[in-house]
Design a protein around this motif. Structure first.
Motif, PDB file in Angstrom:
ATOM      1  N   HIS A 184     -21.023  -0.772   3.930  1.00 30.30           N
ATOM      2  CA  HIS A 184     -20.051   0.005   4.598  1.00 30.30           C
ATOM      3  C   HIS A 184     -19.453  -0.688   5.604  1.00 30.30           C
ATOM      4  O   HIS A 184     -19.897  -1.075   6.550  1.00 30.30           O
ATOM      5  CB  HIS A 184     -20.671   1.152   5.150  1.00 30.30           C
ATOM      6  N   GLY A 185     -18.110  -0.995   5.659  1.00 29.30           N
ATOM      7  CA  GLY A 185     -17.402  -1.954   6.477  1.00 29.30           C
ATOM      8  C   GLY A 185     -17.069  -1.094   7.777  1.00 29.30           C
ATOM      9  O   GLY A 185     -17.111   0.047   7.802  1.00 29.30           O
ATOM     10  N   GLN A 186     -16.518  -1.645   8.680  1.00 31.48           N
ATOM     11  CA  GLN A 186     -16.092  -1.265  10.004  1.00 31.48           C
ATOM     12  C   GLN A 186     -14.879  -0.176   9.709  1.00 31.48           C
ATOM     13  O   GLN A 186     -13.792  -0.709   9.056  1.00 31.48           O
ATOM     14  CB  GLN A 186     -15.795  -2.235  11.101  1.00 31.48           C
ATOM     15  N   LEU A 187     -14.922   1.118   9.962  1.00 32.40           N
ATOM     16  CA  LEU A 187     -13.866   2.082   9.850  1.00 32.40           C
ATOM     17  C   LEU A 187     -12.716   1.569  10.804  1.00 32.40           C
ATOM     18  O   LEU A 187     -12.760   1.233  11.872  1.00 32.40           O
ATOM     19  CB  LEU A 187     -14.155   3.569  10.429  1.00 32.40           C
ATOM     20  N   ALA A 188     -11.510   1.612  10.077  1.00 33.92           N
ATOM     21  CA  ALA A 188     -10.153   1.324  10.970  1.00 33.92           C
ATOM     22  C   ALA A 188      -9.953   2.169  12.102  1.00 33.92           C
ATOM     23  O   ALA A 188     -10.460   3.243  11.970  1.00 33.92           O
ATOM     24  CB  ALA A 188      -9.271   1.109  10.115  1.00 33.92           C
ATOM     25  N   SER A 189      -9.494   1.801  13.211  1.00 37.83           N
ATOM     26  CA  SER A 189      -9.200   2.530  14.386  1.00 37.83           C
ATOM     27  C   SER A 189      -7.801   3.359  13.957  1.00 37.83           C
ATOM     28  O   SER A 189      -7.017   2.967  13.159  1.00 37.83           O
ATOM     29  CB  SER A 189      -9.091   1.667  15.475  1.00 37.83           C
ATOM     30  N   THR A 190      -7.779   4.449  14.683  1.00 32.06           N
ATOM     31  CA  THR A 190      -6.364   5.170  14.520  1.00 32.06           C
ATOM     32  C   THR A 190      -5.139   4.403  14.563  1.00 32.06           C
ATOM     33  O   THR A 190      -4.269   4.595  14.016  1.00 32.06           O
ATOM     34  CB  THR A 190      -6.469   6.491  15.624  1.00 32.06           C
ATOM     35  N   GLU A 191      -5.212   3.309  15.816  1.00 33.05           N
ATOM     36  CA  GLU A 191      -3.848   2.709  15.681  1.00 33.05           C
ATOM     37  C   GLU A 191      -3.735   1.803  14.659  1.00 33.05           C
ATOM     38  O   GLU A 191      -2.609   1.483  14.408  1.00 33.05           O
ATOM     39  CB  GLU A 191      -4.148   1.595  17.138  1.00 33.05           C
ATOM     40  N   GLN A 192      -5.020   1.149  14.325  1.00 31.03           N
ATOM     41  CA  GLN A 192      -4.655   0.310  12.959  1.00 31.03           C
ATOM     42  C   GLN A 192      -4.152   1.304  11.754  1.00 31.03           C
ATOM     43  O   GLN A 192      -3.347   0.573  11.181  1.00 31.03           O
ATOM     44  CB  GLN A 192      -5.935  -0.278  12.858  1.00 31.03           C
ATOM     45  N   VAL A 193      -4.638   2.488  11.649  1.00 25.71           N
ATOM     46  CA  VAL A 193      -4.226   3.219  10.414  1.00 25.71           C
ATOM     47  C   VAL A 193      -2.905   3.669  10.535  1.00 25.71           C
ATOM     48  O   VAL A 193      -1.863   3.431   9.799  1.00 25.71           O
ATOM     49  CB  VAL A 193      -5.022   4.547  10.257  1.00 25.71           C
ATOM     50  N   GLU A 194      -2.499   3.943  11.974  1.00 23.52           N
ATOM     51  CA  GLU A 194      -1.003   4.349  12.141  1.00 23.52           C
ATOM     52  C   GLU A 194      -0.031   3.111  11.673  1.00 23.52           C
ATOM     53  O   GLU A 194       1.138   3.336  11.574  1.00 23.52           O
ATOM     54  CB  GLU A 194      -1.002   4.936  13.453  1.00 23.52           C
ATOM     55  N   GLY A 195      -0.433   2.036  12.210  1.00 20.21           N
ATOM     56  CA  GLY A 195       0.486   0.965  12.110  1.00 20.21           C
ATOM     57  C   GLY A 195       0.302   0.478  10.588  1.00 20.21           C
ATOM     58  O   GLY A 195       1.517   0.015  10.226  1.00 20.21           O
ATOM     59  N   MET A 196      -0.567   0.676   9.934  1.00 19.44           N
ATOM     60  CA  MET A 196      -0.155   0.506   8.457  1.00 19.44           C
ATOM     61  C   MET A 196       0.516   1.315   7.995  1.00 19.44           C
ATOM     62  O   MET A 196       1.206   1.193   6.894  1.00 19.44           O
ATOM     63  CB  MET A 196      -1.763   0.548   7.952  1.00 19.44           C
ATOM     64  N   TYR A 197       0.623   2.810   8.108  1.00 18.27           N
ATOM     65  CA  TYR A 197       1.354   3.765   7.561  1.00 18.27           C
ATOM     66  C   TYR A 197       2.937   3.266   7.954  1.00 18.27           C
ATOM     67  O   TYR A 197       3.824   3.491   7.164  1.00 18.27           O
ATOM     68  CB  TYR A 197       1.105   4.959   8.057  1.00 18.27           C
ATOM     69  N   ALA A 198       3.044   2.863   9.100  1.00 14.75           N
ATOM     70  CA  ALA A 198       4.636   2.360   9.526  1.00 14.75           C
ATOM     71  C   ALA A 198       4.946   1.355   8.549  1.00 14.75           C
ATOM     72  O   ALA A 198       6.212   1.149   8.212  1.00 14.75           O
ATOM     73  CB  ALA A 198       4.516   2.174  11.051  1.00 14.75           C
ATOM     74  N   HIS A 199       3.952   0.373   8.458  1.00 16.82           N
ATOM     75  CA  HIS A 199       4.465  -0.778   7.637  1.00 16.82           C
ATOM     76  C   HIS A 199       4.791  -0.406   6.200  1.00 16.82           C
ATOM     77  O   HIS A 199       5.463  -1.063   5.549  1.00 16.82           O
ATOM     78  CB  HIS A 199       3.297  -2.064   7.881  1.00 16.82           C
ATOM     79  N   LEU A 200       3.840   0.352   5.742  1.00 15.48           N
ATOM     80  CA  LEU A 200       4.004   0.889   4.430  1.00 15.48           C
ATOM     81  C   LEU A 200       4.956   1.422   4.116  1.00 15.48           C
ATOM     82  O   LEU A 200       5.963   1.380   3.237  1.00 15.48           O
ATOM     83  CB  LEU A 200       2.928   1.697   4.040  1.00 15.48           C
ATOM     84  N   GLU A 201       5.691   2.289   5.162  1.00  9.76           N
ATOM     85  CA  GLU A 201       6.656   3.009   5.051  1.00  9.76           C
ATOM     86  C   GLU A 201       8.263   2.243   4.977  1.00  9.76           C
ATOM     87  O   GLU A 201       9.073   2.476   4.092  1.00  9.76           O
ATOM     88  CB  GLU A 201       7.114   4.226   6.276  1.00  9.76           C
ATOM     89  N   GLN A 202       8.014   1.276   5.668  1.00  4.94           N
ATOM     90  CA  GLN A 202       9.245   0.176   5.832  1.00  4.94           C
ATOM     91  C   GLN A 202       9.270  -0.388   4.515  1.00  4.94           C
ATOM     92  O   GLN A 202      10.416  -0.790   3.824  1.00  4.94           O
ATOM     93  CB  GLN A 202       8.958  -0.966   6.969  1.00  4.94           C
ATOM     94  N   ALA A 203       7.943  -0.642   3.588  1.00  2.00           N
ATOM     95  CA  ALA A 203       8.082  -1.448   2.532  1.00  2.00           C
ATOM     96  C   ALA A 203       8.734  -0.323   1.417  1.00  2.00           C
ATOM     97  O   ALA A 203       9.497  -0.825   0.507  1.00  2.00           O
ATOM     98  CB  ALA A 203       6.959  -1.956   2.061  1.00  2.00           C
ATOM     99  N   LEU A 204       8.240   0.749   1.530  1.00  2.00           N
ATOM    100  CA  LEU A 204       8.634   1.973   0.685  1.00  2.00           C
ATOM    101  C   LEU A 204      10.140   2.257   0.512  1.00  2.00           C
ATOM    102  O   LEU A 204      11.073   2.371  -0.301  1.00  2.00           O
ATOM    103  CB  LEU A 204       7.984   3.025   0.733  1.00  2.00           C
ATOM    104  N   VAL A 205      10.626   2.047   2.025  1.00  2.00           N
ATOM    105  CA  VAL A 205      12.267   2.225   2.045  1.00  2.00           C
ATOM    106  C   VAL A 205      12.779   0.830   1.524  1.00  2.00           C
ATOM    107  O   VAL A 205      13.996   0.943   1.033  1.00  2.00           O
ATOM    108  CB  VAL A 205      12.424   2.395   3.520  1.00  2.00           C
ATOM    109  N   ALA A 206      12.430  -0.106   1.893  1.00  2.00           N
ATOM    110  CA  ALA A 206      13.005  -1.431   1.409  1.00  2.00           C
ATOM    111  C   ALA A 206      13.216  -1.514  -0.456  1.00  2.00           C
ATOM    112  O   ALA A 206      14.298  -2.146  -0.601  1.00  2.00           O
ATOM    113  CB  ALA A 206      12.186  -2.774   1.683  1.00  2.00           C
ATOM    114  N   ILE A 207      12.038  -0.716  -1.187  1.00  2.00           N
ATOM    115  CA  ILE A 207      12.267  -1.202  -2.335  1.00  2.00           C
ATOM    116  C   ILE A 207      12.891   0.317  -3.154  1.00  2.00           C
ATOM    117  O   ILE A 207      12.746   0.616  -4.358  1.00  2.00           O
ATOM    118  CB  ILE A 207      10.819  -1.178  -3.191  1.00  2.00           C
ATOM    119  N   ASP A 208      13.296   0.977  -2.230  1.00  2.00           N
ATOM    120  CA  ASP A 208      14.004   2.254  -2.642  1.00  2.00           C
ATOM    121  C   ASP A 208      13.090   3.412  -3.211  1.00  2.00           C
ATOM    122  O   ASP A 208      13.733   4.022  -3.629  1.00  2.00           O
ATOM    123  CB  ASP A 208      15.425   1.945  -3.533  1.00  2.00           C
ATOM    124  N   PHE A 209      11.905   3.347  -2.997  1.00  2.00           N
ATOM    125  CA  PHE A 209      10.985   4.389  -3.515  1.00  2.00           C
ATOM    126  C   PHE A 209      11.063   5.478  -2.484  1.00  2.00           C
ATOM    127  O   PHE A 209      10.894   6.591  -2.776  1.00  2.00           O
ATOM    128  CB  PHE A 209       9.607   3.747  -3.574  1.00  2.00           C
TER     129      PHE A 209
END
Length: 252
Positions: A184-209
């Motif tokens: 069981h690895g170290q759970l990600a912090s809230t800030e890490q998860v929110e940053g990941m969602y923002a990054h993922l959203e940018q990528a999904l917009v970029a590929i028109d998904f």
């Protein structure tokens, strides 16, 4: 084994967060509730009264838990209250269409008992309005207390007491020798998860998904999907790496 608030275990990792509490007496009663179960971390987000921690009603209802009341923090946002947390849970009697996974108090307590779960926050809404949908949606789980469907209303301090009790019982079991099986690895912090969602959203917009002008409910659904996985730091880094590769490739 008797556990106290000084143990370096769940008693140190779990924070109780009261959001926009209206009645000082409930703040004092909440302080008393968590102290009786061995906890001591109380955070208030924008309480209605400026003197919420020194209000006569708060002091009276604390009844022997003044140390918890005096050491409580007052912050201006939920983000500040949960900063550094690896796991955030919302407590609500009202279910939402796009809520995170739903747990009862016992299942929640069992889930957070292991030390590797990291810092944990329990969010309780105001007495009148509860928690806003946006706050609930950003939590890993929603805790729903099974109660009489005809009359399911619990006083704020009663809800705090119930969650504190179940958390103490789970910590007792963990201290009694239950072992965690498997890696069981170290759970990600809230800030890490929110940053990941923002990054993922940018990528999904970029590929028109994802159409930013008509996003529908794609990101809430993705959040609900991933919140069931208890994202670890390495997993968040992988998803951010994928997002970065997508964005980098489109720049070429």
């Amino acid at each position: 084994m008797n556990l106290t608030e000084t143990d370096t275990s769940l008693f140190q990792r779990l924070r109780f967060v009261l959001v926009e509490t209206s009645h000082p007496g409930n703040i004092g009663a909440a302080a008393r509730a968590i102290k009786t179960m061995g906890f001591g971390r109380l955070i208030l987000v924008n309480p209605r009264f400026d003197d919420a921690l020194s209000h006569p009603e708060a002091i009276a209802f604390a009844s022997g838990a003044l140390d918890v009341l005096e050491s409580a923090q007052i912050v201006g946002s939920v983000e500040q209250a949960v900063s550094g947390c690896n796991f955030v849970a919302a407590v609500s009697a009202r279910l939402r269409e796009f809520s995170p996974p739903i747990l009862d108090p016992r299942a929640f307590a069992s889930r957070i008992a292991a030390p590797e779960e990291g810092e944990v926050a329990l969010l309780f809404g105001s007495e009148r309005y509860g928690l806003p949908n946006q706050i609930v949606m950003n939590c890993q789980v929603l805790i729903n207390i099974p109660a009489n469907p005809v009359y399911s209303s619990l006083n704020l301090a009663q809800a705090v007491q119930l969650l504190a009790y179940e958390s103490r019982m789970a910590a007792d079991v963990k201290q009694g020798g239950n072992s965690h099986i498997g890696f069981h690895g170290q759970l990600a912090s809230t800030e890490q998860v929110e940053g990941m969602y923002a990054h993922l959203e940018q990528a999904l917009v970029a590929i028109d998904f994802l159409d930013p002008d008509n996003p529908k409910k794609l990101m809430p659904r993705i959040k609900r999907l991933l919140s069931r996985t208890e994202l670890e730091t390495e997993e968040v880094n992988i998803l951010r790496g994928i997002s970065k590769k997508i964005l980098d490739r489109l720049k070429k």
